[in-house]
Design an enzyme around this catalytic site. Structure first.
Site, PDB file in Angstrom:
ATOM      1  N   HIS A   1      -3.826  -5.353  -0.150  1.00  0.00           N
ATOM      2  CA  HIS A   1      -3.478  -5.864   1.185  1.00  0.00           C
ATOM      3  C   HIS A   1      -3.491  -7.390   1.222  1.00  0.00           C
ATOM      4  O   HIS A   1      -4.535  -8.001   1.464  1.00  0.00           O
ATOM      5  CB  HIS A   1      -4.454  -5.315   2.232  1.00  0.00           C
ATOM      6  CG  HIS A   1      -4.252  -3.870   2.537  1.00  0.00           C
ATOM      7  ND1 HIS A   1      -3.427  -3.427   3.551  1.00  0.00           N
ATOM      8  CD2 HIS A   1      -4.731  -2.758   1.949  1.00  0.00           C
ATOM      9  CE1 HIS A   1      -3.424  -2.103   3.584  1.00  0.00           C
ATOM     10  NE2 HIS A   1      -4.211  -1.673   2.609  1.00  0.00           N
TER      11      HIS A   1
ATOM     12  N   CYS B   1       0.824  -1.211   0.000  1.00  0.00           N
ATOM     13  CA  CYS B   1       0.000   0.000   0.000  1.00  0.00           C
ATOM     14  C   CYS B   1       0.863   1.269   0.000  1.00  0.00           C
ATOM     15  O   CYS B   1       1.534   1.552  -0.967  1.00  0.00           O
ATOM     16  CB  CYS B   1      -0.987  -0.030   1.158  1.00  0.00           C
ATOM     17  SG  CYS B   1      -2.351   1.147   0.984  1.00  0.00           S
TER      18      CYS B   1
ATOM     19  N   GLU C   1      -2.370  -9.264   3.465  1.00  0.00           N
ATOM     20  CA  GLU C   1      -2.556  -9.747   4.844  1.00  0.00           C
ATOM     21  C   GLU C   1      -4.011  -9.746   5.268  1.00  0.00           C
ATOM     22  O   GLU C   1      -4.354 -10.256   6.341  1.00  0.00           O
ATOM     23  CB  GLU C   1      -1.740  -8.876   5.808  1.00  0.00           C
ATOM     24  CG  GLU C   1      -2.396  -7.577   6.257  1.00  0.00           C
ATOM     25  CD  GLU C   1      -2.475  -6.509   5.182  1.00  0.00           C
ATOM     26  OE1 GLU C   1      -3.164  -5.504   5.408  1.00  0.00           O
ATOM     27  OE2 GLU C   1      -1.845  -6.678   4.121  1.00  0.00           O
TER      28      GLU C   1
END
Length: 364
Positions: free
Chosen positions: A335, A250, A337
């Site tokens: 993202h 990001c 994660e």
């Protein structure tokens, strides 16, 4: 119930009911298309300075628990929903959305036509606004401040003040320096469960304190205009030249892109939600990703002798990730994660581990 309002910079007024903390707050009004994940959203530092509108109409139905926070507090400037669930149902629920917003002193607004607001932001672009409860009406000075509002010094505001060590799960394999630009806890967890001792460091930690002392560098997500972080960009230039394995997510992706000479631009209304399609141009495979950003790297500005665009957003064609030429450095805008599913991109953390292993000259 008390009334609450949203006044946009162009004079548009939305009237609804108050949720959470009573008061007044200025911010950049944005929208998020996720059906779930409002607790993670509220505690994501990338939303610093923003009033977030949820496009899914029913929010709060599973309440707030103690495990799903992504940082130490809520960072949003305001929260807008179509319908707030007053009586959530979930075995992990510890409080309602309303109670959480009160605890975090976040001004909320419910009962407005969020579809109308979202369509306005999509057609005209994100704009500033002031959200306020009945009795806290903005004066002329507040309205002027709202119209002039710009998210500034965001990374310096949300980053940690000192380093913190997160031990590896099981046998320790590698030691990772995690630059905290507004990090989400799940980034740390993904590294820990792969046998990494993670040292989260402040955003302005000099490269000299990292080079030779860690096996790899992780660059976190974060808020604000990436181009204003000139000190962070200078640090990353040195880290890239060192040859250390680097993985950016990001804002980390944007900052590293700037460090290698690329440019960034502000998007009309950003990418915020858990359903954004991204294509890996090497494998021709598409992933459904979780995203939260208002800026993007300009693909044409990436020097092909230095890096290449590996991932592309299928909605608007923007760059979603880079691979450095000749160095163990790569980035993604989305993202990995966040477990967006159904084909999760957490394998990118495994790729980071492979780069570290190759750099160290040994196997995992």
């Amino acid at each position: 119930m008390k009334k609450a309002y949203l006044l946009l910079a162009d004079g548009t007024l939305f009237e609804g009911t108050a949720v959470g903390y009573e008061g007044q707050s200025i911010g950049e009004v944005v929208f998020n298309t996720g059906m779930v994940g409002y607790q993670e959203l509220l505690t994501d530092p990338s939303y610093y300075g923003q009033i977030v509108t949820m496009t899914y109409p029913l929010i709060g139905n599973y309440g707030i628990n103690c495990e799903d926070n992504e940082s130490r507090k809520s960072w949003v400037s305001g929260f807008i929903v179509r319908e707030e669930t007053e009586y959530p149902s979930n075995w992990r629920c510890k409080m309602t959305l309303d109670e959480y917003l009160k605890e975090q002193k976040i001004v909320g607004l419910a009962g407005i036509d969020t579809r109308r607001l979202t369509r306005k932001l999509r057609s005209e672009g994100v704009m500033n606004g002031v959200i306020y409860t009945e009795g806290f009406e903005p004066d002329e000075q507040t309205v002027a401040a709202m119209r002039d509002f710009v998210v500034k010094d965001a990374v310096k505001t949300v980053t940690r003040g000192e380093s913190k060590v997160y031990p590896a799960e099981g046998q320790e394999k590698y030691r990772i320096a995690l630059y905290d630009y507004g990090v989400k806890y799940n980034i740390e967890r993904e590294l820990q469960k792969r046998g990494c001792e993670v040292v989260a460091v402040p955003a302005l930690t000099p490269a000299e304190e990292i080079i030779g002392k860690f096996d790899g560098v992780m660059l976190s997500n974060g808020p604000g205009d990436p181009a204003e972080n000139t000190e962070c960009i200078a640090i990353l230039k040195t880290l890239v030249e060192s040859g250390m394995p680097i993985f950016g997510i990001c804002l980390g992706h944007q900052l590293l892109s700037l460090a290698i000479g690329a440019q960034t631009t502000k998007l009309k209304y950003g990418h915020r939600g858990a359903n954004h399609p991204v294509k890996d141009v090497d494998t021709d495979r598409t992933y459904i990703t979780s995203q939260n950003h208002g800026y993007a790297v300009v693909s044409e500005s990436v020097d092909p002798a230095v890096a290449r665009v590996r991932y592309v957003n299928l909605n608007d064609g923007t760059a979603e990730g880079l691979e450095h030429i000749g160095r163990p450095v790569f980035t993604v805008q989305y993202h990995p994660e966040a477990c967006a599913g159904p084909m999760d991109t957490s394998y990118l953390f495994d790729k980071f581990m492979e780069n570290i292993a190759k750099t160290k000259g040994g196997a995992q």
